[in-house]
Design a protein around this motif. Structure first.
Motif, PDB file in Angstrom:
ATOM      1  N   PRO A  29      30.725   9.694  -8.482  1.00 20.66           N
ATOM      2  CA  PRO A  29      30.647   9.085  -9.658  1.00 20.66           C
ATOM      3  C   PRO A  29      31.260   8.182  -9.622  1.00 20.66           C
ATOM      4  O   PRO A  29      32.085   7.623 -11.061  1.00 20.66           O
ATOM      5  N   SER A  30      32.611   8.910  -8.854  1.00 23.13           N
ATOM      6  CA  SER A  30      34.277   8.148  -8.814  1.00 23.13           C
ATOM      7  C   SER A  30      34.163   6.411  -9.083  1.00 23.13           C
ATOM      8  O   SER A  30      34.610   5.636  -9.353  1.00 23.13           O
ATOM      9  N   ARG A  31      33.640   6.607  -7.729  1.00 23.86           N
ATOM     10  CA  ARG A  31      33.190   4.943  -7.325  1.00 23.86           C
ATOM     11  C   ARG A  31      33.024   3.536  -9.185  1.00 23.86           C
ATOM     12  O   ARG A  31      33.054   3.157  -9.031  1.00 23.86           O
ATOM     13  N   PHE A  32      31.886   4.889 -10.048  1.00 22.59           N
ATOM     14  CA  PHE A  32      32.076   3.934 -11.106  1.00 22.59           C
ATOM     15  C   PHE A  32      32.254   4.618 -12.537  1.00 22.59           C
ATOM     16  O   PHE A  32      32.199   3.128 -13.008  1.00 22.59           O
ATOM     17  N   ALA A  33      33.832   5.257 -11.938  1.00 22.33           N
ATOM     18  CA  ALA A  33      34.621   5.136 -13.193  1.00 22.33           C
ATOM     19  C   ALA A  33      35.259   4.659 -13.570  1.00 22.33           C
ATOM     20  O   ALA A  33      35.053   4.209 -15.190  1.00 22.33           O
ATOM     21  N   ASP A  34      35.567   3.427 -13.267  1.00 19.32           N
ATOM     22  CA  ASP A  34      36.162   2.457 -13.739  1.00 19.32           C
ATOM     23  C   ASP A  34      35.443   0.778 -14.128  1.00 19.32           C
ATOM     24  O   ASP A  34      35.513   0.271 -14.556  1.00 19.32           O
ATOM     25  N   TYR A  35      34.578   1.083 -14.114  1.00 20.68           N
ATOM     26  CA  TYR A  35      33.192  -0.133 -14.349  1.00 20.68           C
ATOM     27  C   TYR A  35      33.149  -0.409 -15.295  1.00 20.68           C
ATOM     28  O   TYR A  35      33.449   0.225 -16.592  1.00 20.68           O
ATOM     29  N   GLY A  36      33.430  -2.028 -15.756  1.00 16.50           N
ATOM     30  CA  GLY A  36      33.058  -1.904 -17.043  1.00 16.50           C
ATOM     31  C   GLY A  36      31.874  -3.121 -17.253  1.00 16.50           C
ATOM     32  O   GLY A  36      31.857  -3.793 -15.843  1.00 16.50           O
ATOM     33  N   TYR A  37      30.995  -2.976 -18.148  1.00 16.30           N
ATOM     34  CA  TYR A  37      29.469  -3.049 -17.975  1.00 16.30           C
ATOM     35  C   TYR A  37      29.602  -4.508 -19.825  1.00 16.30           C
ATOM     36  O   TYR A  37      30.309  -3.850 -20.921  1.00 16.30           O
ATOM     37  N   ARG A  38      28.803  -5.585 -19.502  1.00 23.43           N
ATOM     38  CA  ARG A  38      28.668  -6.296 -20.963  1.00 23.43           C
ATOM     39  C   ARG A  38      27.452  -6.995 -20.579  1.00 23.43           C
ATOM     40  O   ARG A  38      26.748  -7.324 -19.724  1.00 23.43           O
ATOM     41  N   PHE A  39      26.923  -6.569 -22.067  1.00 25.55           N
ATOM     42  CA  PHE A  39      25.381  -6.861 -21.577  1.00 25.55           C
ATOM     43  C   PHE A  39      24.742  -7.926 -22.967  1.00 25.55           C
ATOM     44  O   PHE A  39      25.802  -8.087 -24.293  1.00 25.55           O
ATOM     45  N   VAL A  40      24.141  -9.390 -22.734  1.00 23.79           N
ATOM     46  CA  VAL A  40      24.302 -10.430 -23.495  1.00 23.79           C
ATOM     47  C   VAL A  40      22.451 -10.703 -23.321  1.00 23.79           C
ATOM     48  O   VAL A  40      22.246 -11.147 -21.912  1.00 23.79           O
ATOM     49  N   LYS A  41      22.459 -10.938 -24.725  1.00 23.96           N
ATOM     50  CA  LYS A  41      20.925 -11.949 -24.561  1.00 23.96           C
ATOM     51  C   LYS A  41      21.091 -12.663 -24.206  1.00 23.96           C
ATOM     52  O   LYS A  41      21.658 -13.697 -24.793  1.00 23.96           O
ATOM     53  N   THR A  42      20.502 -13.331 -23.615  1.00 26.78           N
ATOM     54  CA  THR A  42      20.057 -14.771 -23.216  1.00 26.78           C
ATOM     55  C   THR A  42      19.285 -15.405 -23.903  1.00 26.78           C
ATOM     56  O   THR A  42      19.631 -16.781 -23.760  1.00 26.78           O
ATOM     57  N   ASP A  43      18.458 -14.876 -24.161  1.00 29.27           N
ATOM     58  CA  ASP A  43      16.919 -15.615 -24.808  1.00 29.27           C
ATOM     59  C   ASP A  43      16.046 -14.210 -25.580  1.00 29.27           C
ATOM     60  O   ASP A  43      16.085 -13.503 -25.540  1.00 29.27           O
ATOM     61  N   SER A  44      16.458 -14.726 -27.274  1.00 29.24           N
ATOM     62  CA  SER A  44      15.594 -13.406 -28.256  1.00 29.24           C
ATOM     63  C   SER A  44      14.814 -14.359 -28.632  1.00 29.24           C
ATOM     64  O   SER A  44      14.390 -14.166 -29.943  1.00 29.24           O
ATOM     65  N   SER A  45      14.533 -15.340 -28.768  1.00 29.74           N
ATOM     66  CA  SER A  45      12.971 -16.056 -28.896  1.00 29.74           C
ATOM     67  C   SER A  45      11.844 -15.315 -29.386  1.00 29.74           C
ATOM     68  O   SER A  45      11.371 -14.979 -30.530  1.00 29.74           O
ATOM     69  N   ASP A  46      11.617 -14.382 -29.013  1.00 37.97           N
ATOM     70  CA  ASP A  46      10.527 -13.846 -28.274  1.00 37.97           C
ATOM     71  C   ASP A  46      11.157 -12.306 -28.355  1.00 37.97           C
ATOM     72  O   ASP A  46      12.083 -12.118 -27.490  1.00 37.97           O
ATOM     73  N   SER A  47      11.107 -11.459 -29.539  1.00 38.11           N
ATOM     74  CA  SER A  47      11.971 -10.636 -30.228  1.00 38.11           C
ATOM     75  C   SER A  47      11.065  -9.099 -29.200  1.00 38.11           C
ATOM     76  O   SER A  47      11.856  -8.401 -28.712  1.00 38.11           O
ATOM     77  N   ASP A  48       9.601  -9.169 -28.702  1.00 37.56           N
ATOM     78  CA  ASP A  48       9.245  -8.189 -27.842  1.00 37.56           C
ATOM     79  C   ASP A  48       9.646  -8.912 -26.402  1.00 37.56           C
ATOM     80  O   ASP A  48       8.837  -7.684 -25.575  1.00 37.56           O
ATOM     81  N   ASN A  49      10.171  -9.581 -26.253  1.00 41.77           N
ATOM     82  CA  ASN A  49      10.359 -10.339 -24.310  1.00 41.77           C
ATOM     83  C   ASN A  49      11.277 -10.568 -24.941  1.00 41.77           C
ATOM     84  O   ASN A  49      11.437 -11.725 -24.254  1.00 41.77           O
ATOM     85  N   VAL A  50      12.714  -9.801 -24.540  1.00 41.67           N
ATOM     86  CA  VAL A  50      13.948 -10.613 -24.908  1.00 41.67           C
ATOM     87  C   VAL A  50      14.673 -10.326 -23.406  1.00 41.67           C
ATOM     88  O   VAL A  50      14.386  -9.538 -22.193  1.00 41.67           O
ATOM     89  N   ARG A  51      15.356 -11.940 -23.106  1.00 42.37           N
ATOM     90  CA  ARG A  51      16.092 -12.029 -21.520  1.00 42.37           C
ATOM     91  C   ARG A  51      16.972 -11.366 -21.952  1.00 42.37           C
ATOM     92  O   ARG A  51      17.644 -12.074 -23.035  1.00 42.37           O
ATOM     93  N   PHE A  52      17.953 -10.659 -20.891  1.00 38.45           N
ATOM     94  CA  PHE A  52      19.810 -10.249 -21.238  1.00 38.45           C
ATOM     95  C   PHE A  52      20.678 -11.031 -19.743  1.00 38.45           C
ATOM     96  O   PHE A  52      19.783 -10.620 -18.554  1.00 38.45           O
ATOM     97  N   ARG A  53      21.493 -10.605 -20.202  1.00 43.16           N
ATOM     98  CA  ARG A  53      22.160 -10.778 -18.190  1.00 43.16           C
ATOM     99  C   ARG A  53      23.184 -10.032 -18.442  1.00 43.16           C
ATOM    100  O   ARG A  53      24.042  -9.513 -20.023  1.00 43.16           O
ATOM    101  N   VAL A  54      23.363  -8.831 -17.690  1.00 47.09           N
ATOM    102  CA  VAL A  54      24.649  -7.832 -17.375  1.00 47.09           C
ATOM    103  C   VAL A  54      25.411  -8.339 -16.178  1.00 47.09           C
ATOM    104  O   VAL A  54      24.830  -8.510 -15.402  1.00 47.09           O
ATOM    105  N   GLU A  55      26.999  -8.102 -16.407  1.00 46.62           N
ATOM    106  CA  GLU A  55      27.926  -7.943 -16.096  1.00 46.62           C
ATOM    107  C   GLU A  55      28.428  -7.349 -16.149  1.00 46.62           C
ATOM    108  O   GLU A  55      28.575  -6.324 -16.943  1.00 46.62           O
ATOM    109  N   ILE A  56      28.410  -7.728 -14.337  1.00 45.09           N
ATOM    110  CA  ILE A  56      29.810  -5.553 -13.617  1.00 45.09           C
ATOM    111  C   ILE A  56      30.548  -5.794 -13.536  1.00 45.09           C
ATOM    112  O   ILE A  56      31.194  -7.312 -12.229  1.00 45.09           O
ATOM    113  N   PHE A  57      32.262  -5.473 -13.971  1.00 42.28           N
ATOM    114  CA  PHE A  57      33.604  -6.247 -14.307  1.00 42.28           C
ATOM    115  C   PHE A  57      34.350  -4.999 -12.491  1.00 42.28           C
ATOM    116  O   PHE A  57      33.619  -3.258 -13.538  1.00 42.28           O
TER     117      PHE A  57
END
Length: 215
Positions: A108-136
């Motif tokens: 698990p130490s491989r992931f201990a320092d990772y940072g995550y950012r979750f961004v909605k890229t299209d929420s025009s349809d609330s039942d089918n939202v699009r996301f971008r997940v960026e990992i640092f």
């Protein structure tokens, strides 16, 4: 491309042990079509919607035999089963026979320092939202080392781990999570800047219980 199994009208049989056994329950089955470098395959897995600490993959080996591989992150074990499938009209009869176990050691130490950012890229349809997940590489970095572009379908349960379970090496990285969605399509720009594509082709409820003898 060959179909691994037709998951229609499945009935499950397994070899049961005594009370001295570890029990695993699975209530959902998924199939993701995986495309990478022009090659396509199906990733078929069983999941527990309430417990993301273990996952069961079904696959064919080089001799066309069907096996299942269960990874248990909580108990640091992996278990192998032989799977037999027989057609019975509109029903496929599956039989899981336990073969062996071995240690599973995830660092698990491989992931201990990772940072995550979750961004909605299209929420025009609330039942089918699009996301971008960026990992640092760590929380101080401003440039991601990899990212996912995700298409989703809203869910009453937290089924995001159905997708995460099939993405190595993120199978058990619980911070990589978006509550309330099933991932229907994903493009992953991986660590070598190449595109891996995932398309959900099947999601269904099931009732599978497997037992592994305690040693």
């Amino acid at each position: 491309m060959k179909t691994l199994l037709r998951f229609v009208g499945i009935r499950i049989f397994l070899i049961c042990f005594t009370a001295n056994a570890q029990t695993y329950q699975f209530d959902y089955l998924t199939s993701y079509k995986f495309t990478f470098d022009g090659r396509a395959s199906n990733t078929i897995a069983y999941h527990n919607s309430k417990d993301d600490s273990y996952i069961l993959f079904v696959y064919r080996d080089s001799e066309n035999e069907i096996y299942a591989h269960l990874t248990d992150n909580r108990n640091h074990k992996s278990h192998k089963f032989k799977v037999a499938g027989n057609d019975a009209g509109s029903t496929i009869l599956l039989k899981f026979t336990y073969l062996s176990s071995r240690p599973y050691n995830r660092d698990p130490s491989r992931f201990a320092d990772y940072g995550y950012r979750f961004v909605k890229t299209d929420s025009s349809d609330s039942d089918n939202v699009r996301f971008r997940v960026e990992i640092f590489a760590n929380k101080k970095k401003k440039k991601p080392i990899t990212h996912f572009d995700l298409k989703t379908r809203k869910s009453d349960e937290n089924n995001f781990h159905f997708f995460r379970n099939v993405i190595h090496p993120f199978e058990f990285e619980s911070r990589f999570n978006i509550d309330g969605y099933v991932i229907t399509h994903a493009n992953w720009i991986n660590f070598t800047n190449r595109v891996q594509n995932y398309q959900l082709t099947e999601l269904k409820e099931t009732d599978l219980v497997l037992e592994v003898p305690l040693k």
